[in-house]
Design a protein around this motif. Structure first.
Motif, mmCIF file in Angstrom:
data_model
loop_
_atom_site.group_PDB
_atom_site.id
_atom_site.type_symbol
_atom_site.label_atom_id
_atom_site.label_comp_id
_atom_site.label_asym_id
_atom_site.label_seq_id
_atom_site.Cartn_x
_atom_site.Cartn_y
_atom_site.Cartn_z
ATOM 1 N N SER A 112 0.863 -1.184 0.000
ATOM 2 C CA SER A 112 0.000 0.000 0.000
ATOM 3 C C SER A 112 0.900 1.234 0.000
ATOM 4 N N TYR A 113 0.288 2.401 -0.076
ATOM 5 C CA TYR A 113 1.088 3.629 -0.056
ATOM 6 C C TYR A 113 0.495 4.588 0.977
ATOM 7 N N THR A 114 0.988 5.796 0.974
ATOM 8 C CA THR A 114 0.527 6.848 1.871
ATOM 9 C C THR A 114 -1.002 6.856 1.961
ATOM 10 N N ILE A 343 9.835 16.416 2.538
ATOM 11 C CA ILE A 343 9.689 14.947 2.556
ATOM 12 C C ILE A 343 8.293 14.520 2.104
ATOM 13 N N CYS A 344 8.249 13.465 1.313
ATOM 14 C CA CYS A 344 6.984 12.895 0.830
ATOM 15 C C CYS A 344 7.059 11.404 1.137
ATOM 16 N N THR A 345 7.607 10.608 0.221
ATOM 17 C CA THR A 345 7.873 9.210 0.535
ATOM 18 C C THR A 345 8.856 9.169 1.706
ATOM 19 N N GLY B 79 -2.447 8.601 -9.412
ATOM 20 C CA GLY B 79 -1.633 9.285 -10.415
ATOM 21 C C GLY B 79 -0.359 9.814 -9.820
ATOM 22 N N SER B 80 0.725 9.669 -10.564
ATOM 23 C CA SER B 80 2.049 10.154 -10.201
ATOM 24 C C SER B 80 2.773 9.210 -9.232
ATOM 25 N N CYS B 81 2.062 8.239 -8.671
ATOM 26 C CA CYS B 81 2.682 7.378 -7.664
ATOM 27 C C CYS B 81 3.130 6.029 -8.222
ATOM 28 N N PRO B 138 17.544 8.924 -0.333
ATOM 29 C CA PRO B 138 16.604 7.897 0.119
ATOM 30 C C PRO B 138 15.170 8.034 -0.396
ATOM 31 N N ALA B 139 14.866 9.003 -1.231
ATOM 32 C CA ALA B 139 13.526 9.100 -1.842
ATOM 33 C C ALA B 139 13.614 10.126 -2.970
ATOM 34 N N GLY B 140 12.511 10.280 -3.695
ATOM 35 C CA GLY B 140 12.500 11.236 -4.797
ATOM 36 C C GLY B 140 12.796 12.654 -4.336
ATOM 37 N N ALA B 141 12.136 13.074 -3.267
ATOM 38 C CA ALA B 141 12.349 14.438 -2.782
ATOM 39 C C ALA B 141 13.797 14.632 -2.327
ATOM 40 N N ALA B 173 3.688 21.478 -11.092
ATOM 41 C CA ALA B 173 4.691 20.550 -10.547
ATOM 42 C C ALA B 173 4.230 19.960 -9.219
ATOM 43 N N HIS B 174 4.885 18.887 -8.843
ATOM 44 C CA HIS B 174 4.621 18.233 -7.563
ATOM 45 C C HIS B 174 5.089 19.124 -6.422
ATOM 46 N N GLY B 175 4.405 19.062 -5.285
ATOM 47 C CA GLY B 175 4.743 19.899 -4.138
ATOM 48 C C GLY B 175 6.189 19.797 -3.693
ATOM 49 N N TYR B 246 15.441 17.108 -14.153
ATOM 50 C CA TYR B 246 14.333 16.221 -14.513
ATOM 51 C C TYR B 246 13.809 15.488 -13.288
ATOM 52 N N ASP B 247 12.527 15.693 -13.025
ATOM 53 C CA ASP B 247 11.830 14.963 -11.956
ATOM 54 C C ASP B 247 11.392 13.628 -12.542
ATOM 55 N N GLY B 248 11.988 12.557 -12.037
ATOM 56 C CA GLY B 248 11.810 11.239 -12.656
ATOM 57 C C GLY B 248 10.543 10.494 -12.277
ATOM 58 N N ALA B 249 9.597 11.172 -11.657
ATOM 59 C CA ALA B 249 8.388 10.472 -11.200
ATOM 60 C C ALA B 249 7.636 9.820 -12.363
ATOM 61 N N ASN B 250 7.797 10.357 -13.559
ATOM 62 C CA ASN B 250 7.010 9.850 -14.689
ATOM 63 C C ASN B 250 7.823 9.028 -15.682
ATOM 64 N N TYR B 270 15.587 9.483 -10.148
ATOM 65 C CA TYR B 270 14.799 8.306 -10.487
ATOM 66 C C TYR B 270 13.995 7.960 -9.251
ATOM 67 N N ASN B 271 12.681 7.842 -9.372
ATOM 68 C CA ASN B 271 11.900 7.323 -8.239
ATOM 69 C C ASN B 271 11.861 5.815 -8.424
ATOM 70 N N VAL B 272 12.855 5.138 -7.896
ATOM 71 C CA VAL B 272 12.929 3.704 -8.206
ATOM 72 C C VAL B 272 11.768 2.923 -7.599
ATOM 73 N N HIS B 273 11.185 3.461 -6.525
ATOM 74 C CA HIS B 273 10.029 2.764 -5.942
ATOM 75 C C HIS B 273 8.817 2.901 -6.854
ATOM 76 N N LYS B 274 8.845 3.830 -7.754
ATOM 77 C CA LYS B 274 7.763 3.926 -8.737
ATOM 78 C C LYS B 274 8.138 3.106 -9.965
ATOM 79 N N THR B 275 9.117 3.599 -10.693
ATOM 80 C CA THR B 275 9.441 2.998 -11.983
ATOM 81 C C THR B 275 9.911 1.551 -11.861
HETATM 82 C C1 LIG Z 1 5.891 14.291 -9.793
HETATM 83 C C2 LIG Z 1 6.533 13.888 -8.509
HETATM 84 N N1 LIG Z 1 7.704 14.447 -8.155
HETATM 85 C C3 LIG Z 1 8.328 14.117 -6.998
HETATM 86 C C4 LIG Z 1 7.792 13.214 -6.120
HETATM 87 C C5 LIG Z 1 8.499 12.961 -4.821
HETATM 88 O O1 LIG Z 1 9.031 11.691 -4.725
HETATM 89 P P1 LIG Z 1 9.154 10.930 -3.337
HETATM 90 O O2 LIG Z 1 7.779 10.736 -2.825
HETATM 91 O O3 LIG Z 1 9.848 9.656 -3.680
HETATM 92 O O4 LIG Z 1 9.967 11.766 -2.418
HETATM 93 C C6 LIG Z 1 6.570 12.599 -6.457
HETATM 94 C C7 LIG Z 1 5.939 11.565 -5.632
HETATM 95 O O5 LIG Z 1 5.555 11.409 -4.634
HETATM 96 C C8 LIG Z 1 5.930 12.948 -7.669
HETATM 97 O O6 LIG Z 1 4.766 12.390 -7.996
#
Ligand SMILES: Cc1ncc(COP(=O)(O)O)c(C=O)c1O
Lengths: 457, 481
Positions: A112-114, A343-345, B79-81, B138-141, B173-175, B246-250, B270-275
């Motif tokens: 699952s996710y957030t 922070i998000c994930t 979406g986006s996740c 450790p994460a995308g952000a 854009a993403h927050g 480049y924000d790799g979420a997509n 790279y959001n490896v937990h996504k892609t």
């Molecule tokens: C477009 C986009 N950019 C950045 C992020 C941030 O990535 P993370 O949640 O891995 O920190 C996300 C996802 O949550 C996203 O959808």
């Protein structure tokens, strides 16, 4: 609508070809039916990528069977030389009970996710609420979030929080001079964006030199950071005095620790800590090459400034207790550049594992484990001290899990000699090594001592 | 679809109705430390925590798990996740004992781990068209933060840091993009999208200039559209002396078909937990490696993995490294699962992943009776709930046994339902998902307000949660007294 690349003609996926990825379910007939529904000739037609940036190369990675991949990675990791680790300095492992794996690996938790839809995510939310609650119990502080990435990033976040709540123009974060370099570097990077600088205060025998700290603390200080146990394994004795010093300068006092140490050592709230950070994955994760779980707890006054996710309780429409992410206006998805953090994930699943580990130890088991960390360190130090040419511990302090030993021989030679015999310890000075003992390696202590005798003989 | 999530109900001693009592409500113990070998003044007075048997613990978490919707229950089109199937075998790989090592092992005792990390660096570089990759974030952000620290170090080295105070971000854009720029100490310059939902190059020209440190973009963008002017955009940013991020979420949309490096991006995460399918674990962990072009490689975090002349692997500090973004080497277990996933799929599987992800999004969209204002989209699309509040629409979908899409973002679409089915959904699942959209669309406002009815909890009062924060079991006890 879509670009079609003539030179790709031969590469175009046949319209009735099923998926070749084992993790996409499509049969050829389904692909054809779906394309018909969409009104496209081929899947390639659905891509709207200008030709000039189309990639037509290969990565030269062959698809493999599951068995082949598992075997390949087993072989690869098998190349990590066998060795007994007496390593610590911020990454520790304790035995993780099987129940932690079996429960946390349930796919409901794992995949699952957030919890953006709390009504269908009550279970995970409750588990995170319980994790927060355990940290509240352990720290005595009012609020704990449900995870930062690791201890170092949690410390960085504490510094930016301190800057937001400061009542002075202070710009200095004071840290002990023995702070682990990597942690300090992360802190400096977080501090940089907030216009803060990081400076050291002196230590004596691992612990804060209170006079030196008093000299270093001026009106410019915005946060004072101390650890217990310290990166040299000593238990800090001056926490209340450090807190008073910080508060005299209207600075935040941030304490670094971990849930096992917190079970036994002075309660942070009782010594005046405003923020507690640290690595909570000392429970829940085995040795993971440094992967961690940042714990982050604060006193009530800082609630609106907390970074990351918070789970709270509420009621559902039928009047039953329910859990939900809350105070989200602090967070990036709502507050954007004014958020308390980016922070998000986060490390939610690790937090779940830590909570299960704490639950399965219980108060008694956790306290026993913490006491073992004290007793094992002193027992091991005494054993090393019995070796001619080695003095342990170097610091006349109480220790937790680890300690520094002095070697008459250069430490580099001792560390290498031990490594040749399959024992790994840290080199922390020209004639200083650091040794970490937990329930995981205590059975190898005899071997370490024998090897050390040989090496220094 | 007829659906009921597991739901228990019982009363606590205080007469409150709960699904599952808290651990603390089942049994606690208070311990003191009189017997400790530490002096009194170094120990806490007492510690109170839950104290339960293993059967009780196992039952507790099993029931909690059953009140948690997951990918394996059905569609989870956030979406986006990129909520795709997480292959089971990667957990076995993560459990290999030889991989459970301490981060401070000397290189010669960690050759297997380092070789694997090196291989992953190289592979990700290839996929992104980048020259070097670090695995530390450790994460995308955290990857975004790392990328901006690299950009900052680069501008500092060129003596332009004082001048380049701005990071430019599209409104959609993403927050995290905005928040990361602020965390790194930059001013955020936001610019609106053009009428077609893409970057409007003229609007961008106004936003980019001497003060620009970097432009952050994702491609396909957050409404699934490919930024067709990407090369022009890259030139514009580069001519102004800025860097392109480049924000790799997509990236799932582009695997094997287009590479950010070829589009002119200088830095990417790279959001490896996504892609690459590492499980999202109820909110994480993830990993957010970043790739950079050659000119920026010297600024990457410390340490970095390289191969030596004699075929060994070693950690080293890049010449102008800005330091660290994680205490050690990042989220090892996630990186390991990523490596396993990539090895399993190979070229053909990866290319197929983007193909099926894009086919699924397009097929699902074709089955919906909702307005989708922008296209052609790729792996995700943003539909509008029209006159209905998107958040309410989502609650209506919950009762159909699916997870709803991401709602109310991006704002460019009114009442946005941002939908990303991923390649892992079968046609049958997509049809069920389309039915769920249709069912929600037919519900009246009153019916939506009463939803959900089939989940472990009915509609939750968010306002009271925020107004009266109860964030631990201690807060609940205080409330009772
Ligand atoms: C477009 C986009 N950019 C950045 C992020 C941030 O990535 P993370 O949640 O891995 O920190 C996300 C996802 O949550 C996203 O959808």
């Amino acid at each position: 609508m879509a670009t079609h690349h003539p030179e790709f003609e031969s590469d175009v996926q046949p319209r009735d070809q099923g998926a070749s990825s084992p993790f996409a379910p499509h049969t050829g007939a389904e692909v054809a039916a779906m394309l018909d529904a969409v009104g496209a000739e081929s899947v390639d037609d659905l891509f709207d990528i200008p030709e000039s940036v189309t990639f037509d190369g290969e990565f030269d990675v062959d698809a493999k069977t599951e068995f082949e991949v598992v075997s390949e990675i087993e072989d690869l990791l098998g190349q990590n030389a066998d060795a007994v680790e007496f390593l610590g300095r911020g990454h520790y492992s304790h035995y993780v009970p099987s129940v932690v794996d079996y429960l946390s690996l349930r796919s409901e938790f794992l995949t699952s996710y957030t919890q953006y839809q709390p009504e269908t995510s009550q279970g995970f939310l409750q588990a995170l609420f319980e994790f927060q609650s355990m940290l509240v119990d352990l720290t005595g502080l009012d609020v704990a979030n449900c995870s930062m990435y690791d201890a170092a990033t949690a410390l960085g976040e504490a510094a930016t929080l301190a800057a937001r709540v400061r009542e002075t123009n202070g710009e200095t974060v004071l840290v002990p001079d023995v702070l682990r370099e990597g942690k300090r570097s992360v802190l400096e990077n977080y501090a940089d964006g907030a216009g803060l600088t990081v400076e050291s205060y002196p230590t004596v025998d691992g612990n804060a030199d209170l006079d030196g700290l008093a000299d270093a603390a001026d009106e410019d200080v915005v946060m004072v950071y101390a650890e217990s146990p310290t990166s040299r394994g000593t238990i800090e004795e001056g926490l209340s005095a450090i807190a008073d010093l910080a508060h005299d300068h209207e600075a935040t006092f941030c304490l670094g620790s971990d849930p096992v140490a917190l079970a036994l050592l002075e309660e942070p709230a009782s010594v005046g800590a405003d923020v507690v950070v640290g690595d909570a994955s000392v429970l829940g994760l085995p040795a993971s090459h440094g992967m961690g779980l940042g714990l982050f707890a604060v006193k009530d006054d800082y609630l609106r400034q907390v970074p990351g996710r918070l789970v709270g309780t509420s009621e559902d429409a039928e009047g039953r207790r329910a859990y939900t992410l809350t105070l989200q206006t602090r967070e990036q998805h709502i507050r954007k550049e004014r958020a308390t953090s980016n922070i998000c994930t986060n490390q939610a699943w690790v937090a779940l594992r830590t909570a299960i580990h704490v639950a399965s130890l219980g108060a008694t088991g956790l306290a026993d484990l913490a006491n073992d960390c004290v007793d094992l360190a002193s027992e091991a130090a005494a054993r090393l001290d019995s070796v001619a040419g080695v003095t342990a511990p170097v610091h006349d302090r109480h220790h937790f899990r680890e300690f520094v030993a002095r070697t008459d021989e250069p430490a580099a030679e001792v560390v290498d000699g031990l490594a040749e015999r399959g024992y790994l310890v840290h080199e922390v000075g020209d004639h200083e090594i650091q040794v970490c003992v937990t329930d995981m390696n205590r059975g190898e202590l005899d071997g370490l001592v024998a090897a050390l005798r040989e090496v220094v003989a | 679809m007829n659906y009921r999530q597991a739901r228990w109900e019982r009363e606590t001693d205080d007469g409150e109705t709960v699904a599952e009592p808290l651990l603390s409500e089942k049994g606690t113990e208070t311990v003191t430390h009189e017997a400790s070998s530490l002096p009194d003044d170094l120990t806490r007075d007492e510690l109170t925590l839950p104290e339960l048997s293993e059967p009780e613990v196992a039952g507790h978490y099993t029931r909690l798990s059953q009140m948690t919707y997951s990918i394996e229950h059905g569609p989870y089109p956030l979406g986006s996740c990129t909520m795709k199937y997480n292959p089971k075998f990667t957990e076995d790989v993560a459990a290999i004992d030889d991989g459970a090592i301490h981060p401070d092992r000397p290189d010669e005792f960690a050759q297997g781990t380092l070789e694997l990390l090196y291989g992953l660096q190289a592979f990700l570089a290839d996929v992104g068209g980048m020259d070097e990759v670090t695995l530390q974030p450790p994460a995308g952000a955290a990857g975004e933060f790392t990328g901006l620290q690299v950009a900052k170090a680069y501008h500092r080295a060129n003596g332009e840091h004082e001048q380049r105070r701005e990071v430019v971000v599209p409104a959609s854009a993403h927050g995290t993009n905005f928040a990361t720029a602020a965390l790194a100490g930059y001013d955020v310059v936001e610019f609106p999208a053009g009428e077609d939902g893409r970057v409007n190059v003229e609007a961008l020209e106004d936003a980019v200039g001497d003060a620009t440190a970097a432009l952050m973009l994702t491609n396909p963008n957050t409404i699934g559209l490919f930024e067709r002017d990407i090369e022009e955009i890259a030139d514009l940013v580069h001519d102004a002396g800025g860097l392109l991020y480049y924000d790799g979420a997509n990236l799932n949309a582009l695997l094997g078909r287009a590479r950010p490096g070829d589009m002119g991006f200088d830095i990417m995460h790279y959001n490896v937990h996504k892609t690459f399918a590492s499980p999202h674990g109820g909110g994480g962990p993830g990993a957010g490696p970043i790739g950079v072009v050659d000119d920026l490689a010297a600024f990457l975090p410390d340490p970095h993995v390289r191969e030596t002349d004699d075929g060994e692997y070693e950690l080293y500090e890049p010449e102008n490294s800005f330091g660290k973004v994680h205490g050690f080497h990042g989220n090892w277990l996630v990186l390991l699962k990523t490596y396993a996933y990539i090895s399993r799929l190979g070229d053909s599987g990866l290319k197929d992943t983007s193909a099926m992800a894009v086919l699924n999004a397009n097929y699902l969209a074709s089955q919906l009776d909702l307005e989708i204002p922008y296209g052609p989209f790729h792996h995700e699309f943003v539909a509008s709930a029209g006159d209905t509040d998107a958040a309410e629409f989502a609650k209506g979908m919950l009762d159909e046994g699916v997870h709803p899409p991401t709602t109310k973002w991006p704002a460019i679409v009114d009442e946005a339902l941002m939908t990303e089915p991923t390649e892992a959904l079968s046609k049958d699942q997509l049809d069920l998902l389309a039915d769920a959209f249709a069912a929600a669309g037919q519900k009246s406002d009153e019916e939506l307000a009463a939803a959900p009815e089939t989940t472990a909890a009915a509609r939750i009062d968010q306002t009271s949660a925020a107004r009266n924060p109860r964030l631990s079991w201690r807060d609940l006890e205080v409330a009772d007294d």
